[in-house]
Design an enzyme around this catalytic site. Structure first.
Site, PDB file in Angstrom:
ATOM      1  N   CYS A  66      69.084  34.331  39.649  1.00  0.00           N
ATOM      2  CA  CYS A  66      69.175  35.425  38.669  1.00  0.00           C
ATOM      3  C   CYS A  66      70.565  36.071  38.687  1.00  0.00           C
ATOM      4  O   CYS A  66      71.082  36.385  39.764  1.00  0.00           O
ATOM      5  CB  CYS A  66      68.116  36.484  38.983  1.00  0.00           C
ATOM      6  SG  CYS A  66      68.168  37.869  37.821  1.00  0.00           S
ATOM      7  N   CYS A  72      70.321  44.422  41.620  1.00  0.00           N
ATOM      8  CA  CYS A  72      68.944  44.763  41.231  1.00  0.00           C
ATOM      9  C   CYS A  72      68.074  44.925  42.470  1.00  0.00           C
ATOM     10  O   CYS A  72      68.088  44.087  43.369  1.00  0.00           O
ATOM     11  CB  CYS A  72      68.369  43.673  40.328  1.00  0.00           C
ATOM     12  SG  CYS A  72      66.660  44.003  39.817  1.00  0.00           S
ATOM     13  N   CYS A  75      64.509  42.023  43.535  1.00  0.00           N
ATOM     14  CA  CYS A  75      64.406  40.829  44.389  1.00  0.00           C
ATOM     15  C   CYS A  75      65.401  40.952  45.536  1.00  0.00           C
ATOM     16  O   CYS A  75      66.587  41.139  45.293  1.00  0.00           O
ATOM     17  CB  CYS A  75      64.719  39.570  43.593  1.00  0.00           C
ATOM     18  SG  CYS A  75      63.523  39.228  42.296  1.00  0.00           S
ATOM     19  N   CYS A 152      65.067  38.473  33.585  1.00  0.00           N
ATOM     20  CA  CYS A 152      64.392  38.672  34.863  1.00  0.00           C
ATOM     21  C   CYS A 152      63.659  37.378  35.181  1.00  0.00           C
ATOM     22  O   CYS A 152      62.931  36.852  34.333  1.00  0.00           O
ATOM     23  CB  CYS A 152      63.409  39.834  34.778  1.00  0.00           C
ATOM     24  SG  CYS A 152      62.437  40.022  36.288  1.00  0.00           S
ATOM     25  N   GLN A 258      46.272  43.035  39.058  1.00  0.00           N
ATOM     26  CA  GLN A 258      46.977  42.244  40.061  1.00  0.00           C
ATOM     27  C   GLN A 258      48.242  41.722  39.378  1.00  0.00           C
ATOM     28  O   GLN A 258      48.234  41.425  38.184  1.00  0.00           O
ATOM     29  CB  GLN A 258      46.092  41.111  40.585  1.00  0.00           C
ATOM     30  CG  GLN A 258      44.869  41.612  41.367  1.00  0.00           C
ATOM     31  CD  GLN A 258      45.235  42.354  42.665  1.00  0.00           C
ATOM     32  OE1 GLN A 258      46.361  42.246  43.162  1.00  0.00           O
ATOM     33  NE2 GLN A 258      44.303  43.118  43.194  1.00  0.00           N
ATOM     34  N   GLU A 309      34.994  53.316  42.631  1.00  0.00           N
ATOM     35  CA  GLU A 309      36.392  53.505  42.197  1.00  0.00           C
ATOM     36  C   GLU A 309      36.561  54.987  41.862  1.00  0.00           C
ATOM     37  O   GLU A 309      35.635  55.616  41.355  1.00  0.00           O
ATOM     38  CB  GLU A 309      36.660  52.605  40.970  1.00  0.00           C
ATOM     39  CG  GLU A 309      37.877  52.922  40.144  1.00  0.00           C
ATOM     40  CD  GLU A 309      39.207  52.768  40.876  1.00  0.00           C
ATOM     41  OE1 GLU A 309      39.410  51.767  41.576  1.00  0.00           O
ATOM     42  OE2 GLU A 309      40.045  53.686  40.739  1.00  0.00           O
ATOM     43  N   ASP A 355      39.617  46.924  48.689  1.00  0.00           N
ATOM     44  CA  ASP A 355      40.960  46.596  48.183  1.00  0.00           C
ATOM     45  C   ASP A 355      41.701  47.916  47.982  1.00  0.00           C
ATOM     46  O   ASP A 355      41.959  48.332  46.857  1.00  0.00           O
ATOM     47  CB  ASP A 355      40.809  45.826  46.861  1.00  0.00           C
ATOM     48  CG  ASP A 355      42.151  45.378  46.293  1.00  0.00           C
ATOM     49  OD1 ASP A 355      43.181  45.557  46.961  1.00  0.00           O
ATOM     50  OD2 ASP A 355      42.147  44.855  45.162  1.00  0.00           O
ATOM     51  N   CYS A 381      47.552  45.432  50.510  1.00  0.00           N
ATOM     52  CA  CYS A 381      48.882  45.334  49.895  1.00  0.00           C
ATOM     53  C   CYS A 381      49.919  46.023  50.784  1.00  0.00           C
ATOM     54  O   CYS A 381      51.037  46.277  50.334  1.00  0.00           O
ATOM     55  CB  CYS A 381      48.878  45.928  48.487  1.00  0.00           C
ATOM     56  SG  CYS A 381      48.435  47.671  48.445  1.00  0.00           S
TER      57      CYS A 381
HETATM   58  C1  LIG Z   1      44.998  47.885  44.922  1.00  0.00           C
HETATM   59  S1  LIG Z   1      44.087  48.582  43.611  1.00  0.00           S
HETATM   60  C2  LIG Z   1      42.788  47.403  43.518  1.00  0.00           C
HETATM   61  C3  LIG Z   1      41.996  47.439  42.244  1.00  0.00           C
HETATM   62  C4  LIG Z   1      41.075  46.225  42.015  1.00  0.00           C
HETATM   63  N1  LIG Z   1      40.354  45.854  43.194  1.00  0.00           N
HETATM   64  C5  LIG Z   1      41.847  45.048  41.477  1.00  0.00           C
HETATM   65  O1  LIG Z   1      41.929  44.018  42.183  1.00  0.00           O
HETATM   66  O2  LIG Z   1      42.352  45.119  40.362  1.00  0.00           O
HETATM   67  C6  LIG Z   1      43.398  49.961  44.415  1.00  0.00           C
HETATM   68  C7  LIG Z   1      42.381  50.741  43.620  1.00  0.00           C
HETATM   69  O3  LIG Z   1      41.933  51.826  44.446  1.00  0.00           O
HETATM   70  C8  LIG Z   1      41.701  52.934  43.631  1.00  0.00           C
HETATM   71  N2  LIG Z   1      41.715  54.128  44.495  1.00  0.00           N
HETATM   72  C9  LIG Z   1      42.816  54.796  44.946  1.00  0.00           C
HETATM   73  N3  LIG Z   1      42.429  55.844  45.702  1.00  0.00           N
HETATM   74  C10 LIG Z   1      41.074  55.820  45.737  1.00  0.00           C
HETATM   75  C11 LIG Z   1      40.105  56.662  46.344  1.00  0.00           C
HETATM   76  N4  LIG Z   1      40.470  57.728  47.074  1.00  0.00           N
HETATM   77  N5  LIG Z   1      38.801  56.364  46.176  1.00  0.00           N
HETATM   78  C12 LIG Z   1      38.429  55.290  45.445  1.00  0.00           C
HETATM   79  N6  LIG Z   1      39.302  54.461  44.840  1.00  0.00           N
HETATM   80  C13 LIG Z   1      40.612  54.729  44.978  1.00  0.00           C
HETATM   81  C14 LIG Z   1      42.818  52.879  42.608  1.00  0.00           C
HETATM   82  O4  LIG Z   1      42.518  53.646  41.475  1.00  0.00           O
HETATM   83  C15 LIG Z   1      42.886  51.372  42.336  1.00  0.00           C
HETATM   84  O5  LIG Z   1      42.032  51.023  41.280  1.00  0.00           O
END
Ligand SMILES: C[S@@+](CC[C@H](N)C(=O)[O-])C[C@H]1O[C@@H](n2cnc3c(N)ncnc32)[C@H](O)[C@@H]1O
Length: 425
Positions: A66, A72, A75, A152, A258, A309, A355, A381
């Site tokens: 790139c 930038c 990366c 990009c 994602q 969520e 997650d 993550c």
């Molecule tokens: C890494 S994302 C994963 C979303 C989903 N699993 C996906 O793969 O698309 C984390 C998620 O956690 C939610 N989140 C953040 N804080 C939270 C909380 N205190 N209680 C419940 N969910 C929460 C966010 O809104 C988001 O949707």
């Protein structure tokens, strides 16, 4: 002690790089014992610290493709060949799990996602004194500066194709006064644009935005203030939609996705592979931090899913899609930091998938550690949060059955992982 290079009385230190650090910088020790973090260098390279200038390149060094590599901030490791790059990412997961106390974990090879596949970008915007607009990622080492991108290599070309038209449109958008951002999500329905602006768009600007949306095939443009959490639709020309396991969901503006379709597929594969082998017809899975249902709908092929969520717009979108898709996913709005699932609630589930956001799931871990769930599948993550949370599970007698590093953010220092925990032998 490393040698010193001197020229006309000015001396610079040469060092040999020991390793790549967590941020992608080369690590070395200066003659005075100070730890050095040097950008753009690789393990084994002899480097002049001032610059830094590579004096003896590593065989793992490649030409970054790139033209924006360097300035930038997007990366940081384009100069590293794919093989050692993947090994570095895998090593970071091994290290994160070792720090938590798990030794000899069967960590799989890194699932690397290809260039030109990222479907989500948050582009910074800066109005210049001449009225033109810089659009791109924050500069490396100077987050106040925006690297004005012509291209990009990680983004999907359909998003890259919007750079120039966006820049031209924003030039004549008065509600971008000094700074803002353009969040692009590439949905099945096309690009979805959320503008963060430091001014408020008037009627004329909305008309111009609608014309821009039509010309560029963008079904929806939404807007919000710089720190706003609630957005407003500025132009809507058609429905927005993205499907998870064939179930269409209508995401709110700026929704979490994602980062790449390939990364999403790798996460889904590793999560499904981590479920208990035998789930009865009545089995239920708890899914925490469900977002729009990226994992909920694939999981619902194996068992009924109770999806939790906290973001109201995401839960509403997930709930609406779940109701139309046969009722195997039930969405519940719940803040899992304030109100984690209690031990009694966990008894209803055969397995649990979480997650969490970057901060991890500290508040939820004690109840999970004590639970008798068949499996806990942790999608991470943030290796540091994973270390902290996995340590709690180790204390509760859990072992790791599988761990998969997933590199959705090619050439960055970020790392995602799916880790499957089980109890007993
Ligand atoms: C890494 S994302 C994963 C979303 C989903 N699993 C996906 O793969 O698309 C984390 C998620 O956690 C939610 N989140 C953040 N804080 C939270 C909380 N205190 N209680 C419940 N969910 C929460 C966010 O809104 C988001 O949707």
């Amino acid at each position: 002690m490393p040698p010193l290079s001197c020229f006309q009385g000015y001396c610079v230190v040469d060092v040999v790089i020991d390793a790549l650090g967590a941020a992608g910088d080369g690590l070395a020790v200066a003659p005075d014992g100070a730890r050095l973090f040097l950008p753009g260098v690789l393990p084994g390279e002899r480097v002049q610290v001032e610059g830094p200038v590579v004096l003896s390149p590593s065989p793992d060094r490649v030409d970054p493709p790139c033209p924006h590599y360097g300035p930038c901030g997007g990366c940081v490791t384009q100069h590293l060949a794919l093989g050692p790059y993947s090994a570095w990412k895998r090593g970071r997961l091994v290290e994160a799990l070792e720090r938590a106390g798990f030794r000899d974990v069967p960590v799989a090879a890194t699932e690397v996602t290809p260039p030109a596949t990222r479907r989500r970008a948050d582009l910074a915007l800066r109005r210049r004194p001449d009225g033109s607009v810089a659009l791109g990622f924050h500069a490396r080492g100077d987050s106040a500066r925006v690297e004005d991108l012509s291209t990009c290599f990680v983004l999907d070309p359909r998003l890259v194709a919007l750079f120039e038209p966006l820049r031209a449109m924003l030039r004549s958008l008065p509600s971008l006064r000094r700074e803002g951002s353009a969040m692009l999500n590439l949905l099945d329905s096309g690009p979805d644009l959320l503008l963060r602006l430091d001014g408020t768009p008037g009627v004329q600007e909305r008309t111009a935005l609608a014309a821009f949306a039509k010309a560029q095939g963008i079904p929806r443009i939404a807007g919000t203030s710089l720190k706003g959490t609630v957005s407003e639709t500025l132009a809507q020309l058609g429905p927005v939609s993205i499907a998870f396991a064939g179930v269409p969901v209508a995401p709110p503006p700026g929704a979490f996705l994602q980062a790449t379709p390939q990364g999403e597929a790798a996460i889904v594969r590793a999560v499904l592979a981590g479920l208990p082998k035998k789930l009865t017809g009545k089995a239920r899975i708890a899914e925490l931090h469900a977002g729009l249902g990226t994992l909920s709908f694939p999981l619902s092929a194996a068992a009924r899913v109770a999806a939790y969520e906290s973001a109201p717009e995401a839960v509403a979108a997930l709930d609406a899609a779940a109701r139309k898709s046969g009722g195997r996913v039930v969405a519940t709005k719940r803040d899992l930091v304030r109100q984690p699932l209690a031990p009694k609630e966990l008894e209803a589930f055969a397995a649990l998938v979480l997650d969490p956001p970057f901060s991890g799931a500290a508040e939820q871990m004690p109840a999970l550690a004590r639970s008798s769930l068949g499996r806990i599948v942790y999608v991470s993550c943030n290796p540091a949060a994973l270390t902290r949370d996995a340590k709690v599970l180790l204390g509760g007698g859990w072992r790791i059955e599988a761990a998969t590093p997933i590199d959705q953010f090619l050439w960055s220092a970020q790392l995602e992982a799916v880790v499957v925990f089980a109890k007993g032998k």
